[in-house]
Structure formats: C-alpha cells, structure tokens
Design an enzyme around this catalytic site. Structure first.
Site, PDB file in Angstrom:
ATOM      1  N   LYS A 106      36.840  49.719 -13.275  1.00 58.16           N
ATOM      2  CA  LYS A 106      38.008  50.278 -14.091  1.00 58.16           C
ATOM      3  C   LYS A 106      38.761  49.032 -14.169  1.00 58.16           C
ATOM      4  O   LYS A 106      39.543  48.496 -13.422  1.00 58.16           O
ATOM      5  CB  LYS A 106      38.828  51.436 -13.057  1.00 58.16           C
ATOM      6  N   GLU A 154      41.744  41.644  -2.720  1.00 60.44           N
ATOM      7  CA  GLU A 154      42.093  40.142  -3.085  1.00 60.44           C
ATOM      8  C   GLU A 154      43.692  40.705  -3.515  1.00 60.44           C
ATOM      9  O   GLU A 154      43.714  41.296  -4.806  1.00 60.44           O
ATOM     10  CB  GLU A 154      41.360  39.566  -4.403  1.00 60.44           C
ATOM     11  N   CYS A 208      48.156  35.810  -9.011  1.00 58.58           N
ATOM     12  CA  CYS A 208      48.575  36.220  -7.594  1.00 58.58           C
ATOM     13  C   CYS A 208      48.569  34.957  -7.012  1.00 58.58           C
ATOM     14  O   CYS A 208      49.197  34.938  -5.933  1.00 58.58           O
ATOM     15  CB  CYS A 208      47.304  37.054  -7.304  1.00 58.58           C
ATOM     16  N   GLU A 267      56.992  38.743  -4.096  1.00 57.82           N
ATOM     17  CA  GLU A 267      56.231  38.412  -5.094  1.00 57.82           C
ATOM     18  C   GLU A 267      57.063  38.813  -6.215  1.00 57.82           C
ATOM     19  O   GLU A 267      57.343  40.044  -6.402  1.00 57.82           O
ATOM     20  CB  GLU A 267      54.785  38.967  -5.278  1.00 57.82           C
TER      21      GLU A 267
HETATM   22  P1  NDP Z   1      48.334  47.567  -9.170  1.00 52.34           P
HETATM   23  O1  NDP Z   1      47.652  47.045  -7.750  1.00 52.34           O
HETATM   24  O2  NDP Z   1      49.184  48.894  -9.051  1.00 52.34           O
HETATM   25  O3  NDP Z   1      46.921  47.667 -10.145  1.00 52.34           O
HETATM   26  C1  NDP Z   1      45.987  46.865  -9.882  1.00 52.34           C
HETATM   27  C2  NDP Z   1      44.652  48.011 -10.417  1.00 52.34           C
HETATM   28  O4  NDP Z   1      44.553  48.923  -9.322  1.00 52.34           O
HETATM   29  C3  NDP Z   1      44.947  48.640 -11.583  1.00 52.34           C
HETATM   30  O5  NDP Z   1      43.749  48.819 -12.315  1.00 52.34           O
HETATM   31  C4  NDP Z   1      45.611  49.830 -11.365  1.00 52.34           C
HETATM   32  O6  NDP Z   1      45.310  50.708 -12.310  1.00 52.34           O
HETATM   33  C5  NDP Z   1      44.893  50.268 -10.191  1.00 52.34           C
HETATM   34  N1  NDP Z   1      45.270  51.245  -9.385  1.00 52.34           N
HETATM   35  C6  NDP Z   1      46.812  51.375  -9.213  1.00 52.34           C
HETATM   36  N2  NDP Z   1      47.038  52.304  -8.163  1.00 52.34           N
HETATM   37  C7  NDP Z   1      45.738  52.647  -7.569  1.00 52.34           C
HETATM   38  C8  NDP Z   1      45.183  53.485  -6.605  1.00 52.34           C
HETATM   39  N3  NDP Z   1      46.217  54.371  -5.834  1.00 52.34           N
HETATM   40  N4  NDP Z   1      43.878  53.760  -6.160  1.00 52.34           N
HETATM   41  C9  NDP Z   1      43.142  52.827  -7.112  1.00 52.34           C
HETATM   42  N5  NDP Z   1      43.382  52.024  -8.109  1.00 52.34           N
HETATM   43  C10 NDP Z   1      44.957  52.108  -8.391  1.00 52.34           C
HETATM   44  O7  NDP Z   1      49.373  46.227  -9.823  1.00 52.34           O
HETATM   45  P2  NDP Z   1      50.331  46.779 -10.850  1.00 52.34           P
HETATM   46  O8  NDP Z   1      49.642  46.482 -12.085  1.00 52.34           O
HETATM   47  O9  NDP Z   1      50.909  47.957 -10.723  1.00 52.34           O
HETATM   48  O10 NDP Z   1      50.931  45.621 -10.733  1.00 52.34           O
HETATM   49  C11 NDP Z   1      52.250  45.676  -9.793  1.00 52.34           C
HETATM   50  C12 NDP Z   1      52.366  44.580  -8.859  1.00 52.34           C
HETATM   51  O11 NDP Z   1      51.248  44.197  -8.159  1.00 52.34           O
HETATM   52  C13 NDP Z   1      52.925  43.283  -9.604  1.00 52.34           C
HETATM   53  O12 NDP Z   1      54.159  43.137 -10.054  1.00 52.34           O
HETATM   54  C14 NDP Z   1      52.352  42.206  -8.994  1.00 52.34           C
HETATM   55  O13 NDP Z   1      53.373  41.864  -8.093  1.00 52.34           O
HETATM   56  C15 NDP Z   1      50.998  42.613  -8.341  1.00 52.34           C
HETATM   57  N6  NDP Z   1      49.944  42.419  -8.757  1.00 52.34           N
HETATM   58  C16 NDP Z   1      49.152  41.542  -8.311  1.00 52.34           C
HETATM   59  C17 NDP Z   1      47.802  40.962  -8.644  1.00 52.34           C
HETATM   60  C18 NDP Z   1      46.963  40.176  -8.152  1.00 52.34           C
HETATM   61  O14 NDP Z   1      46.137  39.601  -8.628  1.00 52.34           O
HETATM   62  N7  NDP Z   1      47.129  39.823  -6.734  1.00 52.34           N
HETATM   63  C19 NDP Z   1      47.292  41.676 -10.057  1.00 52.34           C
HETATM   64  C20 NDP Z   1      48.230  42.275 -10.671  1.00 52.34           C
HETATM   65  C21 NDP Z   1      49.522  42.844 -10.161  1.00 52.34           C
HETATM   66  P3  NDP Z   1      46.355  50.744 -13.728  1.00 52.34           P
HETATM   67  O15 NDP Z   1      47.070  49.486 -13.538  1.00 52.34           O
HETATM   68  O16 NDP Z   1      45.616  51.078 -14.945  1.00 52.34           O
HETATM   69  O17 NDP Z   1      47.508  51.776 -13.352  1.00 52.34           O
END
Ligand code: NDP
Length: 800
Positions: free
Chosen positions: A192, A266, A300, A399
């Site tokens: 996804k 990660e 990240c 972060e």
């Molecule tokens: P999320 O952790 O929410 O999203 C990462 C992925 O997980 C997306 O595909 C998201 O779907 C999905 N997801 C969200 N909730 C669930 C759940 N309960 N069960 C399974 N999958 C889920 O990150 P965000 O995009 O909301 O970003 C928020 C913050 O997270 C950022 O501001 C940043 O601080 C951090 N972040 C860190 C990353 C890293 O690489 N370490 C990458 C991205 C964000 P969808 O986005 O489609 O809703």
C-alpha cells in the site's frame, strides 16, 4: 548580446523547466482515474476515491480508488495463489524477473522522475539523480540475491505473503526497498503506497506487467490508514514491513502481536549532525544542505539536529545563513530548484505549528530574507534554522519532518556524544571532523543504525539501513535486509512446544517450616544479580520438584524489583560490550572447560529434574559444552563486513550488541536451551537478564558457580527465577532493555510482543513452537547470532 551581458552581471538563474507532457499523456491514458493492481490486472476505479494533488500547484492529478476489505482480501488471495509457483522458481528464474524490472525502470527513468516530482513535490534534480537510479540499483542488487539465495542462506525458505506499507517521502524508492528483497527471497507482496503519493506505485504496476512478472506476485492496493490496518491484520500475511511514523509503528507492533507475523519497522528519527572544531566547515555547510534541505527535510534520517563545537559555532552559523540565502525554493520541475514543495497542506501546517512552538520555547529562529516572498499557490516552506535550542526542548526532541534545522553547541567530544544520544530515536548520524580518531570514536559510540562520516544521506542497496531504539528494528538493503523475508525451513512444520504447568503456590520464606520441608531460603538457591547471589525482593519462594513430583528445594520468586535490579546490574557491566571478541572467546572457552569438569554433576541434576536416562542427560551436558565452544568460536568472527558501494567510499557494517537483552528460556532441555540462548548473546557482547525454565531452574542456577569460576564478569549474566510470563511482561515493558528473546507459550509470545511497544525493542519470540535444541540445525547457528546483534553501517568517503 546585451541580454547575455546582463545575465553575466546578475548571474541570475533562468527558467529550466523539465517537460511534463510524458506524464500528462499517461494520466490522460488512464482518464485520470486508477483502481488497484490485483492479480496482474487493474481494477476499475469505481467506488470511493481520493484525489491526488500536485503539492507544488494544487492541481488534482488523479482520482484513486480506496481499498476496503473486499479488495484487500482479493489482493492477499492473488498473492497467496502466486506464492505457490513463484516461491518454487529457481533463483536464476527469479533473478531474471528482477533484472527485467530493473531494466524497465531504467527505460522509463525520465517518466518516473517527472511523475514522482509532480506527485510528491520533490525537485526533479533529486528524483532524476537519486530516487530513480537507486530504485533501479535496488532491483539489480536483489536480482543478485535471488540468484544466490540458496547459497547465501542455506536451510531458509521465503516467509510467505508480505504486507508492505510505505510512506510518501520516497514513494518509489520505498517501494523498491520493500518489493525487491521480498521477490528475491521468493515472497509475494501486497503493498500500500501512501495516500499522498500513490502514482509511481501504479506506474510500477504497469512496469511489472511489461516486464512479464507473473500475475499476483506484486499487488498494489490504495487507501489510507484503514487500508493499511486491513493489510496488517490480514491472516494471510506472513510478514509485515512498514516505514512511517513511530506512532503508527507502535500501533502495528500491538496489532500484529501474537499473530506470528514477522515484522520490520523503519520509523522516525531526529538524527544528530555533529560538527567538530576541526571539521572542514565549508564542506559541513554543504553537508547540512544535503542533510536537512534534501527532499524538503521530509527524510526519516535527516540530519535535523546540528550539534556544533562551541569554538566554531558562530563562524559555522554565519556560513550557514549565507548559504541559506542562496538556496532556491520553488517549482520542483525546474532543474535548478534546490528545495521543492512539501508533500501536502496538512504537513505544511504541522511544520509551521512546530516552528511556532519552537519560537515560543525561546529558541532563535532564522529564515532567509526572501522567505516571505515564497509562492503561496503551492506548499512551499522556507529553510529554517534554530539556534540556542535547549537539548530537552520539544524542538530538539521531536521530529519536524520539514526543512527545519535545530542546533545546539557542545564543548568536549564526550558532551557531543551525550547530546547526540539524548534522543528516543537512533536512526542515523552525521559526523564532521578531519580527524579520523575523533570521527571513528564517535561513530562507535553513537546509538544509530547508520553513521555518515563527512557525508550525509547516502544510500545503497548493498548497505543495510534501519534504526536503533524507537527508530525501529529490522534492516533494509544488503544481506542483512534479506533476512527479513526468510525463515528457517524447519520452522514451517514445527510443532507446538510443551509448556510446563503453572508454578505451585508461592510461600513466604517463614512458611518453609510449615511446609515441613525444613528448607530455608538461606540454604537454598538464590537469584544471581550483578555477579552475586541475591535474595528475592518479594521474600517469597516456590517449591521445585523433581520429575516424580518430589520436593527438591525452594527457588526464589523474582518480581518486578528483582528485574529492575538485574537490568541495572547488566547496564553497569558495559565493559563486557567493549571487550574484544577474542577476550570474550577466552572467557567462553574457559566456561566450557569448567562446565566439562562438572559434567557428571550437571547430568545428575538433569536426571533428577527431567527423569531422563543417565545417557540422555550426559548427551545434553556434552551438547551444552560443545555449544559454548561453538559460540566461543564465533565470538571474534561474526563481526560485520566491509562494502564498497561507491568509488572512494569505504562502508563497514558492524555487528554491535544490543547492550542489555532479556531472555526468557523454554522448558525443553533446560540446561542446553539456557546455554544455547545465553552463549550467543554474550558472545556478541550483550549483557543479559535471563529467566530459566520456571519448573526446572536448578540446572541453570547451578551454572552461576561456573560463571564465577570462569571469569564471566558480574552483571554479564543475571538470572531471575519465577513465573516466566510475569517476568517476561516486566522485561518487555522495561525501557532499558533493547531486545527480548522469548521462548515459551504462544500467549507469552503475544504478551511480550504487545508489551514491547513502549521502547519498540526488537522481539524474537518462538510463537509457542518447539525447537529441537540438540539438533544443530535448530539449536545453534547464524539465526542466533543474527538476532544477537544490531547492524550499524558506517560510511567513510576518502580521497575526495
Ligand atoms: P504515517 O506513519 O501515518 O504513514 C505511513 C504509512 O502508514 C502510510 O501509508 C499511511 O497511510 C499508513 N498508515 C497510517 N495509519 C496506519 C495504520 N493504523 N495501520 C496501517 N497503516 C497505516 O505517516 P504520515 O504520513 O501520517 O506522516 C506523519 C509523520 O510521520 C510525519 O510528519 C513524519 O514525522 C513521520 N513520517 C516518518 C517517515 C519515515 O520515513 N520515518 C515517513 C513518513 C512520515 P496514509 O498515509 O495513506 O494515510
């Protein structure tokens, strides 16, 4: 002519837009609507959809369907169907498929770069030169692992159908990091992409078709967190790989607890960027540009926390401010743009809110003079620098995930390490110093999965990437990353472990007399903490019986306080982790020797405890001695690897100990299983808190005399007896324990996985399955060593 003279005078950049027609044609071909890619076909883009805006312009690029239970079920079914044949292909056949994908990615490189830029907002310079080449590199590298799997991982089989959930910051690259190793291992996937950025994953689906990948091997479903949760919870999934926020990582740890799914996370970071006084300051300033203004800081492992030595701090900040004035923020499709658009309005608002909080906290903020002139049509946020940041402030700890650098100063190298490690995260670190002594000393002492010396944000398919602490566990890339998608073959047919009955009622020490056993705790066994025998905090003990149910002695009933003491003692024994492998090997050989001297005594203990024949008990003791020697042999050999991912770049992958680990031992083969778990852990430099088999703790407890006579330093092995699951629950919750091996019941495995969500410790649980500890294929080997270490990759450029 005049015009050219004018340009030479001002040295202004002219527009250098990248052509986007190729993407617009593609979107038109799909009528701007996309379904899911399931079983080798796109579904119709019907039902509920979400819009995908271009963050630089606000224009809606496409409408994409949201997958519910029906679609996720269909995707898992397709992946399960395909697994049967895909996992049986030869390594060479799978390699050919991965190679074909790599070639197709290269063929469509420009299209993919433009699409990624339009979908995510990142500059074309980065998608063209970094994201897409690394995607192709990942498939090439893993074509190699497909070919070599059976040779490199003997006895291993693919984990099964994998659920993969990725974020929006490197949409196609994160897809490659997930899909390439899974396919190489022989797994099939349901992936996804993030809701903000689904388009390159859909383009990748087309590439899979073009490359002739069998239907169902790769399935892509779209949607938000709810769709992700459906994948994570699906019982057809054997392995879940996630990249994203620590908060969602924690939810997934809990959600998958007890399901038997393999999990890799990660997660976030607040990575230090340390500038020593002897650094090349100009190079370090360019380093900052790559650390925090690369990809708008939505990285990240971004070097988001500068830690600068006091003597050069003002000079460094002055250079940095001057450099910030020259950064170009704007149209991501322009080839001379440095910083593009933040992924979405909601992310912009989050960045702005954190910056506002930082100002309120009293830190000094700087933005370039042109910051207020940025276009408000798209999601553009100016590069931002905070100085005078307090180490404990929110600004320094949380972060931000945007182009915001926070900075503080230090005086001594020791203080720099303290500040750098003062974070719940441990993903990456960047070190700037011209002195190799300083740089390598820091690289070893930093608690981070990736350390870049005089460089930053470098990635390669051969170098493992992943975090320490709350930045998650598991690695992506290299041989280490392949382990995430493989399991030992015998595990697929393993039987449930026999779990001993619950412990008999405990009694206070003064109840001994009432029991009529005449056993006083003073004359019976004790806990073993910090190299000393210790009475249990509870003052309670429980009776230990022999195989025929006859009372033998009392064992202490350990509790939360004893565990806390044991963890503290283990932390104090940190000298063990700093010793050489050779020194640890000597101690282990000595241990084997002393154990052998008392072989008869240990065999008699086993006969008494388990009712085994004398010959069988002797076999277990002999195997135990051999096992200690086996890990003594490994102690100075399982130490990592050197890799050369780029010209003039030396990368070393170090196998570092977890520091303090918890081990919950099984009931089977009480002496051999105890040693089979403790020996690899301490051979790799860990200090352990172990709970032996609750019903048959005596063989393990007898060992502490052997530890004492074998020069095992106090605190390296700490033994707490009592109820396995009660103690495991305390250990799993303990924030100063970095990893937990649990060998007990299925329910206990679920408990440990669930309770480990606090500090996100790495858990290796047997899921209630039995293991034949006498069989070397199950009872020893790289599987144990692999789980006994965390990998740290150190990148060192030279001669540049
Ligand atoms: P999320 O952790 O929410 O999203 C990462 C992925 O997980 C997306 O595909 C998201 O779907 C999905 N997801 C969200 N909730 C669930 C759940 N309960 N069960 C399974 N999958 C889920 O990150 P965000 O995009 O909301 O970003 C928020 C913050 O997270 C950022 O501001 C940043 O601080 C951090 N972040 C860190 C990353 C890293 O690489 N370490 C990458 C991205 C964000 P969808 O986005 O489609 O809703």
């Amino acid at each position: 002519m005049n015009q050219i003279q004018d340009i030479l005078k001002t040295m202004d950049y002219g527009p250098a837009p990248e052509e986007d027609a190729i993407v617009r044609d593609w979107l038109k071909r799909h009528k701007g609507r996309f379904g899911h890619f399931i079983g080798g076909k796109f579904t119709a883009a019907g039902g509920e959809t979400f819009g995908v805006p271009n963050p630089a312009t606000g224009e809606t690029l496409a409408e994409v369907a949201i997958a519910g239970k029906k679609e996720v079920d269909a995707a898992v079914k397709a992946a399960t169907g395909a697994f049967a044949s895909w996992s049986k292909l030869s390594g060479n056949q799978r390699a050919r498929h991965l190679y074909a994908i790599a070639r197709q990615v290269q063929k469509h490189a420009r299209f993919l770069a433009v699409l990624e830029t339009m979908d995510n907002g990142k500059p074309i310079r980065e998608t063209r030169d970094i994201d897409i080449p690394l995607v192709a590199r990942h498939f090439y590298h893993h074509a190699g692992w497909a070919e070599l799997r059976d040779e490199a991982f003997p006895g291993h089989v693919p984990a099964g159908v994998c659920g993969q959930i990725i974020p929006w910051n490197f949409p196609l690259l994160m897809l490659a990091w997930k899909i390439a190793p899974a396919l190489a291992a022989g797994c099939t996937v349901v992936l996804k992409p993030a809701e903000h950025t689904p388009l390159t994953a859909l383009a990748f689906a087309e590439i899979c078709k073009e490359a002739g990948l069998p239907a169902g091997v790769v399935n892509i479903v779209n949607g938000g967190g709810e769709t992700g949760a459906l994948i994570a919870g699906h019982e057809g999934i054997a392995k879940l790989a996630f990249t994203g926020s620590t908060e969602v990582g924690r939810i997934l740890r809990k959600q998958t607890a007890g399901s038997g799914k393999k999990l890799s996370l990660e997660l976030g970071g607040k990575s230090p960027f340390i500038v020593y006084a002897d650094a090349d300051l100009d190079a370090a300033v360019e380093g900052v540009v790559d650390a925090i203004w690369f990809n708008q800081g939505e990285v990240c492992c971004a070097g988001s926390r500068a830690i600068v030595q006091e003597g050069v701090a003002e000079r460094f900040y002055a250079k940095l401010r001057a450099r910030m004035e020259k950064l170009r923020v704007g149209d991501p499709l322009d080839k001379s743009t440095d910083v593009g658009a933040v992924v979405a309005k909601v992310q912009m608002e989050q960045i702005a809110a954190r910056v506002k909080d930082g100002v309120a906290e009293g830190a000094a903020m700087f933005q370039p003079s042109w910051a207020s002139k940025l276009s408000t049509k798209g999601c553009f946020y100016p590069p931002t620098l905070f100085t005078d940041v307090m180490p404990a402030s929110k600004l320094a700890q949380e972060e931000i995930f945007g182009p915001v650098l926070v900075s503080m100063t230090f005086r001594t190298p020791g203080e720099a390490i303290q500040l750098a490690n003062n974070s719940r995260y441990g993903l990456a670190a960047s070190i700037w110093s011209q002195n190799l002594d300083t740089a390598f000393d820091a690289a070893r002492r930093l608690k981070a999965g990736v350390v870049w010396i005089n460089s930053t944000n470098l990635f390669d398919a051969a170098i493992p990437f992943g975090g320490y602490k709350e930045s998650g566990f598991g690695r992506e890339g290299g041989k280490e990353g392949m382990h995430e998608y493989l399991v030992p073959g015998w595990l697929k047919t393993a039987k449930p472990a026999a779990i001993a009955k619950p412990l008999p009622a405990a009694a206070p020490l003064d109840a001994d007399e009432e029991r009529g056993e005449g056993a006083s705790l003073d004359r019976t066994v004790k806990l073993y903490i910090g190299g000393k025998q210790a009475r249990p905090d509870s003052g309670y003990s429980y009776p230990v019986h022999d195989h025929a149910g006859k009372f033998v002695t009392e064992a202490p009933l350990g509790n939360r306080k004893d565990i806390r003491n044991a963890v503290e003692a283990a932390h104090k024994a940190d000298g063990w982790s700093g010793m050489t492998g050779h020194a640890r090997a000597q101690v282990l050989y000595f241990l084997a020797e002393n154990l052998e001297l008392r072989a008869g005594e240990f065999a008699r203990r086993l006969v008494q405890a388990t009712g085994a024949s004398a010959a069988k008990a002797s076999r277990e003791v002999d195997a135990t001695v051999a096992r200690v020697m086996y890990y003594a042999a490994w102690a100075d050999k399982y130490d990592g690897a050197a890799r050369a991912p780029q010209a003039r770049m030396l990368s070393v992958v170090l196998n570092e100990p977890w520091d303090v680990m918890a081990i919950s031992c099984p009931d089977e083969a009480p002496l051999l299983s105890f040693v089979s778990l403790v020996a690899p852990a301490i051979a790799m430099g860990n200090r352990v808190v172990v709970t032996p088999s609750p019903r048959q703790p005596l063989a393990a407890l007898d060992l502490y005399q052997v530890f004492d006579t074998s020069d095992v330093p106090g605190g390296v092995v700490n033994i707490v007896t009592g109820d396995r699951d009660q103690l495991a629950g305390v250990l799993a919750k303990h924030d100063d324990v970095a990893a937990h091996w649990y060998f007990g019941s299925k329910e206990g495995s679920a408990l440990v996985e669930k309770e480990s969500g606090g500090n996100l410790k790495a858990v290796w649980a047997n899921q209630g399955l039995a293991r034949d500890w006498l069989d070397p294929a199950q009872g020893q080997g790289e599987e144990f060593l692999f789980h006994a270490v965390r990998h740290k990759a150190i990148w060192t450029p030279f001669g540049v």
